[in-house]
Design a protein around this motif. Sequence first.
Motif, PDB file in Angstrom:
ATOM      1  N   ILE A  31      16.181  11.410  70.458  1.00  0.00           N
ATOM      2  CA  ILE A  31      15.682  12.563  71.195  1.00  0.00           C
ATOM      3  C   ILE A  31      14.192  12.353  71.786  1.00  0.00           C
ATOM      4  O   ILE A  31      14.282  12.705  73.129  1.00  0.00           O
ATOM      5  N   GLY A  32      13.291  11.665  71.213  1.00  0.00           N
ATOM      6  CA  GLY A  32      12.100  11.389  71.660  1.00  0.00           C
ATOM      7  C   GLY A  32      12.340  10.695  73.012  1.00  0.00           C
ATOM      8  O   GLY A  32      11.684  10.819  74.044  1.00  0.00           O
ATOM      9  N   TYR A  33      13.215   9.636  72.953  1.00  0.00           N
ATOM     10  CA  TYR A  33      13.656   8.666  74.008  1.00  0.00           C
ATOM     11  C   TYR A  33      13.724   9.524  75.028  1.00  0.00           C
ATOM     12  O   TYR A  33      13.566   9.137  76.454  1.00  0.00           O
ATOM     13  N   LEU A  34      14.906  10.639  75.019  1.00  0.00           N
ATOM     14  CA  LEU A  34      15.424  11.239  76.103  1.00  0.00           C
ATOM     15  C   LEU A  34      14.234  12.073  76.873  1.00  0.00           C
ATOM     16  O   LEU A  34      14.276  12.097  77.788  1.00  0.00           O
ATOM     17  N   PHE A  35      13.258  12.599  76.006  1.00  0.00           N
ATOM     18  CA  PHE A  35      11.965  13.378  76.639  1.00  0.00           C
ATOM     19  C   PHE A  35      11.108  12.405  77.590  1.00  0.00           C
ATOM     20  O   PHE A  35      10.622  12.589  78.583  1.00  0.00           O
TER      21      PHE A  35
ATOM     22  N   ILE B 250       5.931  15.354  74.397  1.00  0.00           N
ATOM     23  CA  ILE B 250       7.093  15.669  73.450  1.00  0.00           C
ATOM     24  C   ILE B 250       7.853  14.854  73.068  1.00  0.00           C
ATOM     25  O   ILE B 250       8.119  14.446  71.714  1.00  0.00           O
ATOM     26  N   GLY B 251       8.404  13.739  73.896  1.00  0.00           N
ATOM     27  CA  GLY B 251       9.200  12.576  73.692  1.00  0.00           C
ATOM     28  C   GLY B 251       8.302  11.903  72.508  1.00  0.00           C
ATOM     29  O   GLY B 251       8.868  11.398  71.303  1.00  0.00           O
ATOM     30  N   TYR B 252       7.229  11.861  72.697  1.00  0.00           N
ATOM     31  CA  TYR B 252       6.173  10.946  71.972  1.00  0.00           C
ATOM     32  C   TYR B 252       6.343  11.469  70.385  1.00  0.00           C
ATOM     33  O   TYR B 252       6.409  10.967  69.334  1.00  0.00           O
TER      34      TYR B 252
ATOM     35  N   SER C  55      14.120   9.685  66.979  1.00  0.00           N
ATOM     36  CA  SER C  55      13.625   8.813  67.941  1.00  0.00           C
ATOM     37  C   SER C  55      14.743   8.800  69.119  1.00  0.00           C
ATOM     38  O   SER C  55      14.092   8.507  70.448  1.00  0.00           O
TER      39      SER C  55
ATOM     40  N   ARG D  22       6.474  16.451  79.108  1.00  0.00           N
ATOM     41  CA  ARG D  22       7.897  15.956  78.792  1.00  0.00           C
ATOM     42  C   ARG D  22       7.625  14.515  77.780  1.00  0.00           C
ATOM     43  O   ARG D  22       8.177  14.373  76.631  1.00  0.00           O
TER      44      ARG D  22
ATOM     45  N   PHE E 192       8.638  13.154  69.037  1.00  0.00           N
ATOM     46  CA  PHE E 192       9.769  13.015  68.278  1.00  0.00           C
ATOM     47  C   PHE E 192      10.182  11.501  67.960  1.00  0.00           C
ATOM     48  O   PHE E 192      10.288  11.218  66.832  1.00  0.00           O
ATOM     49  N   ALA E 193       9.540  10.649  68.771  1.00  0.00           N
ATOM     50  CA  ALA E 193       9.695   9.388  68.490  1.00  0.00           C
ATOM     51  C   ALA E 193       8.560   8.665  67.761  1.00  0.00           C
ATOM     52  O   ALA E 193       8.283   7.458  67.835  1.00  0.00           O
TER      53      ALA E 193
END
Lengths: 353, 353
Positions: free
Chosen positions: B267-271, A267-269, B265, A264, A271-272
């Motif tokens: 979304i990335g934070y959520l993950f 994946i977050g990384y 970012s 998780r 996106f961000a």
Amino acid sequence: MPQKVRIALDAMGGDVGASVVIPGAAISLTRHPDSEFLLFGDRALIEPQLAKHPAMKKVSRVVHTDVAVSSHDKPSQALRRGRKTSSMWLAIDAVKKGEADVAVSAGNTGALMAMARFNLRTLPGIDRPAIAAVWPTIRGDSVVLDLGATIGGDAHHLMELAVMGSAMASVLFNLERPTVGLLNIGVEEIKGREEIREAAELLRAMNLPQLEYIGFVEADGIGKGAADVIVAEGFSGNIALKATEGTARQINDFLRAELSRTWRSRIGYLFAKNAFKALRDKLDPNKSNGGVLLGLKGIVVKSHGGTDAEGFAYAVDVGYEMVHYDLLNKINQMLNPDGGAPPSAPTAQEAVS
Amino acid sequence: MPQKVRIALDAMGGDVGASVVIPGAAISLTRHPDSEFLLFGDRALIEPQLAKHPAMKKVSRVVHTDVAVSSHDKPSQALRRGRKTSSMWLAIDAVKKGEADVAVSAGNTGALMAMARFNLRTLPGIDRPAIAAVWPTIRGDSVVLDLGATIGGDAHHLMELAVMGSAMASVLFNLERPTVGLLNIGVEEIKGREEIREAAELLRAMNLPQLEYIGFVEADGIGKGAADVIVAEGFSGNIALKATEGTARQINDFLRAELSRTWRSRIGYLFAKNAFKALRDKLDPNKSNGGVLLGLKGIVVKSHGGTDAEGFAYAVDVGYEMVHYDLLNKINQMLNPDGGAPPSAPTAQEAVS
């Protein structure tokens, strides 16, 4: 300003020496194609590096010496053993002789300071030199000094640091009257060491046209950008610098480990990742590499000893910019507006260092 | 160890006073239900807070005073104006009289130190007290002292800090012989202030059974956990502490802003939010709130003045734990194994403070 910016490099300085210094200078050269280099050190180590960097080779001249200052040398030993012969001395001497506009070394700080001071001498009105650096803050950049050149120092020394630091800030940041704060352990007037309280009174009483003294700043105020110039005696300044660098590095390491721990977070990384890139850039210690020795009749830049080529390139950039902005003359003009001594120049006073 | 841990609170201390102190103590009470409180301060401010926290009210006794030490008072002023009458003094005095096991205040550090020292007196063999804190590192926790109790100090003072700090570390971390490093601006023996080099020689020569002296530690080594105990004179220790806290806070703010800047970012934070939660917990300055005044015949804990209830609760926790682990007696035993003065106790020496 000269046509070309002539940079003398101590090719033997730092933990690694030529194999960091030359690739690093080559990176800086791509950013500042009007640089020229004088390389001092062991030709047998320098030449193979130059062979790998043809663009660098084209604008470099090598001056051989097999004497190098060790990172363990005391300043006095370095002067005794390396005077007139070491790569560090010769790089500084090139500035003295007008063959280079700036010297850059990743060598032993104490030895560099001693040699620079011995060979270049201090500017009129300056008793003891300082190391200053540009410090990234949330408000922009600040100049912080002294980062470890001079241990101890009285109120007058702190006042000199304020004047030199604000000259650097006004040149680099294009400010007419930079704000100056004194690093202390509280903002109340009663706090801290006696010499800091005295320096505060001195700066208030002098009310200098070139700087605006705003009071004490605590160590957590540096990164907030509480003042354009933060003045500290060298021991405290060095503690603040290393504590900040260390914390940033540890947070970076921690975050990297956490972000790769689960799918998780990986994946977050993804996106961000722009946010993380921004943070990494912000935390990159290389980008703040390059302390400027202030108060001397010549410009010398100190790089971290343990830096890599990318980091050394930033130190070379700092040297380039100091020449480009004509910092030395501007500091000298601020210190000595009539070509004489600055407004209040008491007798020279040495402290334990 | 007493049946209940009796905690005296300066309910007027800190930027906010009772409305942080009492909710904070109430939080700590949920973690340590065997606590009891003595609350010193203005009854008109305390009672409404207690009304909101019935569990806290049940285990508290209020002692009214309308005298409070101001954050602007010099230590001497605070002593003159607040001795025997102020909430701060009365909280300390409860420890002196054996009515409480520990006093906690978020008030003016200088005043707290002066009152605690004046009223409780230093332990045999200790010239001047210190503030110590538990510092989170990548290797675990370290004890760092002095964080600002005593400005300046000679080699003997640094040696005392080493002994007190290792007593605290051995008690808290259950270590037989904690490692001790001296904060300096380089790891080489030639570096730094003279008193630090002398302290290094002293610690090496003494080769104390209760601590292992490992050498100099630079400020970026504190967070690496370079030693179980880091010893610094109060000015430098405070600079290191505030630089570290400030950097952590700024990185936190920066990352928060970056992570909310774009939808990607966010979304990335959520993950990756567990990773960020871990970082936030790591960086939470509240969790390291609570400096312990060491070297006195009684335990006093200093909270940050600007903390919130959650932060003040951690300071109360620290107080609780010091009593729980019987720290005071253990430090005293280490300092005075034969019930007398420690091995090398020269004459008392005062420095500028």
